[in-house]
Design a protein around this motif. Structure first.
Motif: not given
Length: 164
Positions: A113-114, A117-118, A120-121
């Motif tokens: 998940a981390m 998220t990284m 996607s950003k």
């Protein structure tokens, strides 16, 4: 059939977190592993504990078993119950194997998940730059392998934090 990546990462996490195992097979044979494994052999009951305690628990359990075979050999459930008592007496935390595997999977889910998220950003630039540098030094390095190695390093960091 070989292990999938998550199974490999689960075992990597367990090893990094110094999670060992004590197991009892259906015939009452007692064993110990320095690093808990993802899969149990059929018919085994296993408990996970800190590395080092597994050998002591297995040894004490074997001594107890030998002392109780004069009447009738204890069955798997009785041996497992005694293992829990020995762990309690020795103040050693033990966890059923399935629970330890679930915790390791949760750590993998956290890392996945981390990283998602990284990604996607757009925060994987440094990772991609380090891959390009590694790839320049060795053209045989594949991105998927490099990425899994970084994921394993993050799991190690989580495991070390969990042990403190």
């Amino acid at each position: 059939m070989g292990a999938n990546r998550d199974e490999i990462l689960t075992e990597h996490y367990l090893k990094a977190a110094a999670v060992a195992a004590v197991w009892i097979d259906r015939d009452g044979l007692i064993g110990s592993q320095d690093a808990a494994r993802f899969h149990l052999e059929e018919g085994r009951v296993a408990y996970c504990c800190p590395r080092g305690a597994n050998f002591i628990l297995a040894y004490r359990l074997q001594l107890w078993k030998q002392d109780h075979t004069h009447v009738a050999p204890p069955d798997q459930a009785a041996i497992a119950a005694r293992l829990e008592e020995l762990a309690d007496e020795g103040r050693v935390g033990i966890t059923p194997h399935a629970v330890a595997i679930d915790r390791a999977r949760a750590a993998i889910d956290t890392v996945n998940a981390m990283l998602a998220t990284m990604k996607s950003k757009g925060e994987l630039r440094e990772l991609n730059q380090s891959f390009r540098a590694a790839r320049a030094a060795d053209r045989t390095i594949r991105y998927a392998d490099f990425f899994e190695a970084k994921k394993a390093a993050l799991l190690e960091a989580l495991a070390k934090r969990a042990c403190v």
